[in-house]
Scaffold this motif. Structure first.
Motif, PDB file in Angstrom:
ATOM      1  N   LEU A 156      -1.943  19.968  11.197  1.00 33.67           N
ATOM      2  CA  LEU A 156      -0.601  19.447  10.910  1.00 33.67           C
ATOM      3  C   LEU A 156       0.023  20.303   9.816  1.00 33.67           C
ATOM      4  CD1 LEU A 156      -2.542  16.933  11.732  1.00 33.67           C
ATOM      5  CD2 LEU A 156      -0.565  15.617  11.096  1.00 33.67           C
ATOM      6  N   ILE A 157       1.243  20.750  10.029  1.00 37.24           N
ATOM      7  CA  ILE A 157       1.951  21.578   9.053  1.00 37.24           C
ATOM      8  C   ILE A 157       3.088  20.745   8.457  1.00 37.24           C
ATOM      9  CG2 ILE A 157       3.232  23.716   8.669  1.00 37.24           C
ATOM     10  CD1 ILE A 157       0.308  24.134   9.559  1.00 37.24           C
ATOM     11  N   TYR A 158       3.125  20.697   7.133  1.00 35.69           N
ATOM     12  CA  TYR A 158       4.125  19.924   6.398  1.00 35.69           C
ATOM     13  C   TYR A 158       4.953  20.823   5.491  1.00 35.69           C
ATOM     14  CZ  TYR A 158       1.316  15.758   7.458  1.00 35.69           C
ATOM     15  OH  TYR A 158       0.640  14.741   8.086  1.00 35.69           O
ATOM     16  N   LEU A 159       6.186  20.412   5.249  1.00 32.01           N
ATOM     17  CA  LEU A 159       7.000  20.968   4.176  1.00 32.01           C
ATOM     18  C   LEU A 159       6.951  19.937   3.054  1.00 32.01           C
ATOM     19  CD1 LEU A 159       9.013  22.992   2.953  1.00 32.01           C
ATOM     20  CD2 LEU A 159      10.828  21.627   3.999  1.00 32.01           C
ATOM     21  N   VAL A 160       6.420  20.337   1.904  1.00 27.91           N
ATOM     22  CA  VAL A 160       6.281  19.444   0.762  1.00 27.91           C
ATOM     23  C   VAL A 160       7.317  19.837  -0.283  1.00 27.91           C
ATOM     24  CG1 VAL A 160       4.746  18.648  -1.078  1.00 27.91           C
ATOM     25  CG2 VAL A 160       3.829  19.098   1.202  1.00 27.91           C
ATOM     26  N   THR A 161       8.067  18.859  -0.761  1.00 35.92           N
ATOM     27  CA  THR A 161       9.055  19.084  -1.816  1.00 35.92           C
ATOM     28  C   THR A 161       8.636  18.290  -3.039  1.00 35.92           C
ATOM     29  OG1 THR A 161      10.810  19.358  -0.185  1.00 35.92           O
ATOM     30  CG2 THR A 161      11.496  18.889  -2.445  1.00 35.92           C
ATOM     31  N   ILE A 162       8.476  18.986  -4.158  1.00 35.18           N
ATOM     32  CA  ILE A 162       8.130  18.351  -5.434  1.00 35.18           C
ATOM     33  C   ILE A 162       9.348  18.494  -6.329  1.00 35.18           C
ATOM     34  CG2 ILE A 162       6.593  18.415  -7.427  1.00 35.18           C
ATOM     35  CD1 ILE A 162       4.504  19.676  -5.511  1.00 35.18           C
ATOM     36  N   SER A 163       9.770  17.363  -6.923  1.00 33.05           N
ATOM     37  CA  SER A 163      10.998  17.394  -7.710  1.00 33.05           C
ATOM     38  C   SER A 163      10.901  16.461  -8.900  1.00 33.05           C
ATOM     39  CB  SER A 163      12.195  17.014  -6.829  1.00 33.05           C
ATOM     40  OG  SER A 163      12.036  15.699  -6.332  1.00 33.05           O
ATOM     41  N   GLY A 164      11.957  16.439  -9.670  1.00 28.77           N
ATOM     42  CA  GLY A 164      12.032  15.600 -10.853  1.00 28.77           C
ATOM     43  C   GLY A 164      11.913  16.451 -12.112  1.00 28.77           C
ATOM     44  N   ILE A 165      12.372  15.928 -13.205  1.00 29.86           N
ATOM     45  CA  ILE A 165      12.326  16.654 -14.478  1.00 29.86           C
ATOM     46  C   ILE A 165      10.898  17.057 -14.829  1.00 29.86           C
ATOM     47  CG2 ILE A 165      12.748  16.460 -16.965  1.00 29.86           C
ATOM     48  CD1 ILE A 165      15.086  14.576 -16.255  1.00 29.86           C
ATOM     49  N   TYR A 166       9.954  16.156 -14.542  1.00 25.96           N
ATOM     50  CA  TYR A 166       8.552  16.411 -14.852  1.00 25.96           C
ATOM     51  C   TYR A 166       7.729  16.702 -13.600  1.00 25.96           C
ATOM     52  CZ  TYR A 166      10.145  14.356 -19.195  1.00 25.96           C
ATOM     53  OH  TYR A 166      10.848  14.100 -20.339  1.00 25.96           O
ATOM     54  N   GLN A 167       8.408  17.051 -12.502  1.00 26.88           N
ATOM     55  CA  GLN A 167       7.756  17.289 -11.219  1.00 26.88           C
ATOM     56  C   GLN A 167       6.923  16.073 -10.813  1.00 26.88           C
ATOM     57  OE1 GLN A 167       8.099  20.823  -9.661  1.00 26.88           O
ATOM     58  NE2 GLN A 167       9.831  20.234 -10.919  1.00 26.88           N
ATOM     59  N   TYR A 203       4.618  24.924   1.833  1.00 25.21           N
ATOM     60  CA  TYR A 203       4.007  24.476   3.079  1.00 25.21           C
ATOM     61  C   TYR A 203       2.603  23.987   2.773  1.00 25.21           C
ATOM     62  CZ  TYR A 203       7.689  26.759   5.784  1.00 25.21           C
ATOM     63  OH  TYR A 203       8.884  27.112   6.338  1.00 25.21           O
ATOM     64  N   MET A 204       2.165  23.003   3.554  1.00 20.22           N
ATOM     65  CA  MET A 204       0.823  22.457   3.435  1.00 20.22           C
ATOM     66  C   MET A 204       0.277  22.260   4.842  1.00 20.22           C
ATOM     67  SD  MET A 204      -0.236  18.685   2.185  1.00 20.22           S
ATOM     68  CE  MET A 204      -1.241  18.023   3.485  1.00 20.22           C
ATOM     69  N   ALA A 205      -1.026  22.483   5.004  1.00 22.31           N
ATOM     70  CA  ALA A 205      -1.679  22.243   6.287  1.00 22.31           C
ATOM     71  C   ALA A 205      -2.776  21.209   6.095  1.00 22.31           C
ATOM     72  CB  ALA A 205      -2.270  23.532   6.845  1.00 22.31           C
ATOM     73  N   ALA A 206      -2.858  20.263   7.003  1.00 23.09           N
ATOM     74  CA  ALA A 206      -3.945  19.284   7.033  1.00 23.09           C
ATOM     75  C   ALA A 206      -4.717  19.526   8.327  1.00 23.09           C
ATOM     76  CB  ALA A 206      -3.388  17.864   6.996  1.00 23.09           C
ATOM     77  N   VAL A 207      -6.055  19.603   8.214  1.00 20.18           N
ATOM     78  CA  VAL A 207      -6.890  19.911   9.372  1.00 20.18           C
ATOM     79  C   VAL A 207      -7.884  18.772   9.588  1.00 20.18           C
ATOM     80  CG1 VAL A 207      -8.498  21.567  10.389  1.00 20.18           C
ATOM     81  CG2 VAL A 207      -6.671  22.373   8.878  1.00 20.18           C
ATOM     82  N   TYR A 208      -7.878  18.235  10.808  1.00 20.86           N
ATOM     83  CA  TYR A 208      -8.766  17.135  11.173  1.00 20.86           C
ATOM     84  C   TYR A 208      -9.522  17.503  12.444  1.00 20.86           C
ATOM     85  CZ  TYR A 208      -5.306  14.702   8.306  1.00 20.86           C
ATOM     86  OH  TYR A 208      -4.447  14.339   7.290  1.00 20.86           O
ATOM     87  N   ALA A 209     -10.827  17.196  12.470  1.00 19.66           N
ATOM     88  CA  ALA A 209     -11.622  17.372  13.681  1.00 19.66           C
ATOM     89  C   ALA A 209     -12.678  16.284  13.717  1.00 19.66           C
ATOM     90  CB  ALA A 209     -12.275  18.754  13.701  1.00 19.66           C
ATOM     91  N   GLU A 210     -12.917  15.755  14.894  1.00 13.78           N
ATOM     92  CA  GLU A 210     -13.886  14.673  15.045  1.00 13.78           C
ATOM     93  C   GLU A 210     -15.277  15.148  14.622  1.00 13.78           C
ATOM     94  OE1 GLU A 210     -15.637  11.801  18.523  1.00 13.78           O
ATOM     95  OE2 GLU A 210     -13.612  12.594  18.754  1.00 13.78           O
ATOM     96  N   GLY A 211     -15.920  14.350  13.769  1.00 10.14           N
ATOM     97  CA  GLY A 211     -17.265  14.665  13.305  1.00 10.14           C
ATOM     98  C   GLY A 211     -17.307  15.533  12.063  1.00 10.14           C
ATOM     99  N   PHE A 212     -16.129  15.937  11.542  1.00 15.23           N
ATOM    100  CA  PHE A 212     -16.045  16.808  10.373  1.00 15.23           C
ATOM    101  C   PHE A 212     -15.200  16.153   9.283  1.00 15.23           C
ATOM    102  CE2 PHE A 212     -16.845  19.649  13.886  1.00 15.23           C
ATOM    103  CZ  PHE A 212     -17.720  20.592  13.373  1.00 15.23           C
ATOM    104  N   PHE A 213     -15.464  16.553   8.031  1.00 12.05           N
ATOM    105  CA  PHE A 213     -14.587  16.142   6.950  1.00 12.05           C
ATOM    106  C   PHE A 213     -13.268  16.885   7.088  1.00 12.05           C
ATOM    107  CE2 PHE A 213     -18.713  15.267   4.801  1.00 12.05           C
ATOM    108  CZ  PHE A 213     -18.517  13.913   4.561  1.00 12.05           C
ATOM    109  N   SER A 214     -12.201  16.303   6.597  1.00 10.10           N
ATOM    110  CA  SER A 214     -10.874  16.912   6.660  1.00 10.10           C
ATOM    111  C   SER A 214     -10.741  18.010   5.610  1.00 10.10           C
ATOM    112  CB  SER A 214      -9.807  15.845   6.420  1.00 10.10           C
ATOM    113  OG  SER A 214      -9.924  14.832   7.381  1.00 10.10           O
TER     114      SER A 214
END
Length: 162
Positions: free
Chosen positions: A56-67, A110-121
């Motif tokens: 899974l590919i995500y666009l992550v936005t971090i914001s705020g005065i203190y992030q 960008y962030m990627a999350a990887v999942y597979a059955e029988g494995f840790f993410s």
């Protein structure tokens, strides 16, 4: 499907159907240039490809005065083939060199999350996409042992600061 023309990406043919529809993220990123992302998923101990891993590919936005705030938007989901590789993705360029051009209270990655059955993410953060360059990640997943659950452990990869 018959009328979809493939195009060449660094000696690899990728069908247009394998690339995400961007919706509103092009406006968020503000880039008219594109790069490529190639992710391979392998078994950590025996170094063999992991087929049918979900990436899974995500666009992550971090914001705020203190992030202090963050939001993730799912861009696309792809699955690895028998060789352990997901289809090469064409993404809007987004990297640390561009960040100085954007509001200093907002950081996008960008962030990627990887999942597979029988494995840790596994999770990869701060993926750098440069114009006309293919960024490659090799993600090694660890097998879940007897007595463990998929939620007891995970691995994450962060782009090192140089």
């Amino acid at each position: 499907m018959k009328n979809i023309n493939p195009y060449l990406v660094r000696n690899m043919i990728v069908k247009k159907v394998d690339t995400p529809e961007y919706g509103g993220i092009l406006d968020v990123i503000g880039s008219d240039k594109f790069g490529y992302l190639r992710i391979g998923v392998f078994h950590d101990d025996i170094n063999e490809p992991v087929e049918n891993a979900e990436v899974l590919i995500y666009l992550v936005t971090i914001s705020g005065i203190y992030q202090e705030k963050g939001e993730g938007i799912l861009i696309t989901t792809v699955t690895t083939g028998a060789d352990g590789y997901a289809p090469v993705l064409r993404l809007p360029a987004l990297n640390k060199l561009q960040q100085s051009d954007i509001d200093s209270d907002v950081y996008r990655m960008y962030m990627a999350a990887v999942y597979a059955e029988g494995f840790f993410s596994a999770y990869a953060f701060d993926i750098q996409i440069y114009p006309d360059v293919t960024t490659s990640y090799r993600i090694n997943l660890r097998l879940i042992s007897e007595g463990e659950t998929p939620f007891t452990n995970y691995e994450f990869i962060i782009e090192p600061k140089i």
